[in-house]
Scaffold this motif. Structure first.
Motif, PDB file in Angstrom:
ATOM      1  N   MET A   1       0.851  -1.206   0.000  1.00  0.00           N
ATOM      2  CA  MET A   1       0.000   0.000   0.000  1.00  0.00           C
ATOM      3  C   MET A   1       0.883   1.252   0.000  1.00  0.00           C
ATOM      4  N   ASN A   2       0.605   2.179  -0.948  1.00  0.00           N
ATOM      5  CA  ASN A   2       1.408   3.397  -1.052  1.00  0.00           C
ATOM      6  C   ASN A   2       0.846   4.483  -0.141  1.00  0.00           C
ATOM      7  N   HIS A   3       1.754   5.126   0.576  1.00  0.00           N
ATOM      8  CA  HIS A   3       1.352   6.248   1.431  1.00  0.00           C
ATOM      9  C   HIS A   3       1.949   7.529   0.889  1.00  0.00           C
ATOM     10  N   GLN A   4       1.151   8.578   0.887  1.00  0.00           N
ATOM     11  CA  GLN A   4       1.680   9.880   0.468  1.00  0.00           C
ATOM     12  C   GLN A   4       2.599  10.415   1.553  1.00  0.00           C
ATOM     13  N   PRO A   5       3.625  11.176   1.179  1.00  0.00           N
ATOM     14  CA  PRO A   5       4.467  11.823   2.193  1.00  0.00           C
ATOM     15  C   PRO A   5       3.611  12.723   3.076  1.00  0.00           C
ATOM     16  N   VAL A   6       4.031  12.876   4.314  1.00  0.00           N
ATOM     17  CA  VAL A   6       3.288  13.715   5.264  1.00  0.00           C
ATOM     18  C   VAL A   6       3.126  15.126   4.728  1.00  0.00           C
ATOM     19  N   GLU A   7       4.212  15.661   4.088  1.00  0.00           N
ATOM     20  CA  GLU A   7       4.174  17.040   3.583  1.00  0.00           C
ATOM     21  C   GLU A   7       3.066  17.209   2.548  1.00  0.00           C
ATOM     22  N   ALA A   8       2.948  16.222   1.631  1.00  0.00           N
ATOM     23  CA  ALA A   8       1.936  16.306   0.577  1.00  0.00           C
ATOM     24  C   ALA A   8       0.532  16.242   1.168  1.00  0.00           C
ATOM     25  N   THR A   9       0.341  15.347   2.154  1.00  0.00           N
ATOM     26  CA  THR A   9      -0.969  15.216   2.805  1.00  0.00           C
ATOM     27  C   THR A   9      -1.343  16.508   3.519  1.00  0.00           C
ATOM     28  N   THR A  10      -0.369  17.091   4.215  1.00  0.00           N
ATOM     29  CA  THR A  10      -0.612  18.338   4.942  1.00  0.00           C
ATOM     30  C   THR A  10      -0.972  19.460   3.978  1.00  0.00           C
ATOM     31  N   ALA A  11      -0.240  19.544   2.856  1.00  0.00           N
ATOM     32  CA  ALA A  11      -0.492  20.594   1.864  1.00  0.00           C
ATOM     33  C   ALA A  11      -1.901  20.472   1.293  1.00  0.00           C
ATOM     34  N   GLN A  12      -2.348  19.229   1.051  1.00  0.00           N
ATOM     35  CA  GLN A  12      -3.680  19.030   0.487  1.00  0.00           C
ATOM     36  C   GLN A  12      -4.778  19.378   1.480  1.00  0.00           C
ATOM     37  N   SER A  13      -4.484  19.226   2.767  1.00  0.00           N
ATOM     38  CA  SER A  13      -5.499  19.522   3.786  1.00  0.00           C
ATOM     39  C   SER A  13      -5.474  20.992   4.217  1.00  0.00           C
ATOM     40  N   PHE A  14      -4.524  21.757   3.672  1.00  0.00           N
ATOM     41  CA  PHE A  14      -4.420  23.185   3.987  1.00  0.00           C
ATOM     42  C   PHE A  14      -5.371  23.950   3.075  1.00  0.00           C
ATOM     43  N   LEU A  15      -6.547  24.271   3.606  1.00  0.00           N
ATOM     44  CA  LEU A  15      -7.575  24.909   2.790  1.00  0.00           C
ATOM     45  C   LEU A  15      -8.203  26.083   3.545  1.00  0.00           C
ATOM     46  N   PRO A  16      -7.438  27.164   3.738  1.00  0.00           N
ATOM     47  CA  PRO A  16      -7.971  28.330   4.465  1.00  0.00           C
ATOM     48  C   PRO A  16      -9.079  29.016   3.675  1.00  0.00           C
ATOM     49  N   LYS A  17      -9.872  29.822   4.366  1.00  0.00           N
ATOM     50  CA  LYS A  17     -10.917  30.606   3.700  1.00  0.00           C
ATOM     51  C   LYS A  17     -10.245  31.656   2.813  1.00  0.00           C
ATOM     52  N   VAL A  18     -10.696  31.735   1.565  1.00  0.00           N
ATOM     53  CA  VAL A  18     -10.105  32.641   0.575  1.00  0.00           C
ATOM     54  C   VAL A  18     -11.162  33.619   0.056  1.00  0.00           C
ATOM     55  N   SER A  19     -10.786  34.875  -0.076  1.00  0.00           N
ATOM     56  CA  SER A  19     -11.630  35.891  -0.707  1.00  0.00           C
ATOM     57  C   SER A  19     -10.948  36.325  -2.002  1.00  0.00           C
ATOM     58  N   VAL A  20     -11.630  36.152  -3.119  1.00  0.00           N
ATOM     59  CA  VAL A  20     -11.088  36.552  -4.422  1.00  0.00           C
ATOM     60  C   VAL A  20     -11.693  37.905  -4.790  1.00  0.00           C
ATOM     61  N   VAL A  21     -10.842  38.917  -4.919  1.00  0.00           N
ATOM     62  CA  VAL A  21     -11.297  40.280  -5.218  1.00  0.00           C
ATOM     63  C   VAL A  21     -11.012  40.611  -6.681  1.00  0.00           C
ATOM     64  N   ILE A  22     -12.058  40.998  -7.406  1.00  0.00           N
ATOM     65  CA  ILE A  22     -11.929  41.306  -8.835  1.00  0.00           C
ATOM     66  C   ILE A  22     -12.564  42.662  -9.131  1.00  0.00           C
ATOM     67  N   PRO A  23     -11.759  43.686  -9.435  1.00  0.00           N
ATOM     68  CA  PRO A  23     -12.332  44.981  -9.832  1.00  0.00           C
ATOM     69  C   PRO A  23     -12.833  44.895 -11.277  1.00  0.00           C
ATOM     70  N   ILE A  24     -13.970  45.517 -11.537  1.00  0.00           N
ATOM     71  CA  ILE A  24     -14.539  45.426 -12.890  1.00  0.00           C
ATOM     72  C   ILE A  24     -15.006  46.812 -13.337  1.00  0.00           C
ATOM     73  N   TYR A  25     -14.525  47.212 -14.501  1.00  0.00           N
ATOM     74  CA  TYR A  25     -14.991  48.463 -15.101  1.00  0.00           C
ATOM     75  C   TYR A  25     -15.356  48.184 -16.557  1.00  0.00           C
ATOM     76  N   ASN A  26     -16.628  48.374 -16.894  1.00  0.00           N
ATOM     77  CA  ASN A  26     -17.122  48.099 -18.252  1.00  0.00           C
ATOM     78  C   ASN A  26     -16.643  46.727 -18.751  1.00  0.00           C
ATOM     79  N   GLY A  27     -16.926  45.717 -17.934  1.00  0.00           N
ATOM     80  CA  GLY A  27     -16.443  44.366 -18.252  1.00  0.00           C
ATOM     81  C   GLY A  27     -17.478  43.458 -18.873  1.00  0.00           C
ATOM     82  N   GLU A  28     -18.543  44.041 -19.428  1.00  0.00           N
ATOM     83  CA  GLU A  28     -19.654  43.251 -19.974  1.00  0.00           C
ATOM     84  C   GLU A  28     -19.182  42.133 -20.909  1.00  0.00           C
ATOM     85  N   ALA A  29     -18.258  42.447 -21.805  1.00  0.00           N
ATOM     86  CA  ALA A  29     -17.805  41.446 -22.786  1.00  0.00           C
ATOM     87  C   ALA A  29     -16.988  40.331 -22.144  1.00  0.00           C
ATOM     88  N   ASP A  30     -16.313  40.644 -21.046  1.00  0.00           N
ATOM     89  CA  ASP A  30     -15.441  39.653 -20.399  1.00  0.00           C
ATOM     90  C   ASP A  30     -16.156  38.769 -19.386  1.00  0.00           C
TER      91      ASP A  30
END
Length: 322
Positions: A1-30
């Motif tokens: 049975m293959n086990h992932q390295p601890v570092e990889a497992t920790t990185a995958q479980s690192f899921l903090p709350k994220v806010s994505v901020v996008i400024p938009i000016y006359n962006g109708e087409a996009d």
């Protein structure tokens, strides 16, 4: 049975709350393509909010965003910044409303790839990291100017990350730990260009943390299609340089003299054109290779004009705070 390295497992479980901020000016087409990209993000939907900030658009941006926010399977929060016409003021409005531990930035004309947020957030597992820049690559294009910009990798973060004064990331693909804004301040709301360098430099020069590059956190961006758009882009780069010179005392770009332009064009005609012609005949060069030098001179000249004519607005010294 293959086990992932601890570092990889920790990185995958690192899921903090994220806010994505996008400024938009006359962006109708996009908006349709942008919203499709946001829907395809693989980051857990319950851990991310998208703050779309309308910056006083005069097209159908606002009603489109209102309809989208009401009917979207992802968390979209619609905000407005109508007092100051500046993408940095709009970003500040988003930051102030954000609830995430990490604030990620992109633009309306960008196309974040599905794994974008996962890859961009991962370096923050190191508590010393406060800024992460992802890579910006070109959307596929066939025009001569698009091919030229693609060949120069004009949009790549590698240019800004190698800045000799101090590295920085462009806000088309950037994430900053929210907590750091309490010490650095927010973007300068009245700045119209150069604000991404300014915020990164204020954070890094104050030793508030480290900057990391996430090369696999990819956002696509469209190159300019016309000479007029290309000139405007490079004049803005020149204005940015002037503003950052005033704010951070960086060196100005040296302006070439007329005789230098003449010498380079003559060398191009006598040496490069014959060489590229041979390459073209044997299939190792395209038409864009012929025009590499004159187009480079054109963009350099436009940047010089932008730098020479720019005048930093008085209120650009103002920094907003959380």
């Amino acid at each position: 049975m293959n086990h992932q390295p601890v570092e990889a497992t920790t990185a995958q479980s690192f899921l903090p709350k994220v806010s994505v901020v996008i400024p938009i000016y006359n962006g109708e087409a996009d908006l349709p393509d942008l919203l499709s990209c946001l829907l395809l993000q693989t980051y857990p939907k319950d851990q991310v909010e998208y703050l779309l900030v309308d910056n006083n658009s005069s097209d159908r941006t606002l009603p489109i965003l209102q309809t989208t926010a009401e009917n979207s399977p992802i968390t979209i929060r619609l905000l407005s910044e109508n007092k100051i016409q500046s993408s940095y003021a709009a970003r500040n409005t988003g930051i102030k409303a954000a609830t995430g531990e990490i604030i990620a930035f992109t633009d309306a004309d960008c196309r974040p790839q599905p794994q974008w947020l996962n890859k961009l957030i991962r370096p923050f597992i190191n508590s010393a990291v406060v800024i992460v820049a992802g890579e910006i690559v070109a959307l596929p294009g066939k025009s001569l100017l698009e091919q030229f910009a693609d060949k120069q990798e004009t949009l790549s973060q590698k240019h800004t990350l190698a800045h000799k004064f101090c590295p920085y990331g462009q806000t088309a693909n950037l994430a900053i730990r929210r907590q750091v804004f309490t010490k650095s301040g927010l973007f300068r709301p009245y700045l119209t260009t150069g604000g991404d360098a300014d915020i990164c430099w204020r954070i890094l020069k104050a030793n508030l943390g480290k900057l990391e590059f996430a090369a696999d956190a990819i956002v696509q961006h469209r190159h300019r299609l016309t000479i007029k758009e290309l000139a405007s882009q490079w004049r803005r780069y020149g204005r940015s340089n002037r503003y950052l010179h005033e704010l951070h005392h960086i060196e100005l770009t040296r302006e070439m003299k007329t005789k230098e332009y003449g010498y380079i064009l003559l060398r191009w005609l006598l040496k490069e054109v014959p060489r590229e012609s041979i390459k073209n005949i044997i299939g190792k060069a395209g038409f864009v290779d012929f025009l590499n030098t004159p187009l480079g001179l054109f963009t350099g000249r436009e940047r010089s004009i932008g730098q020479r004519e720019a005048k930093l607005p008085e209120n650009a010294h103002i920094i907003e705070w959380l």
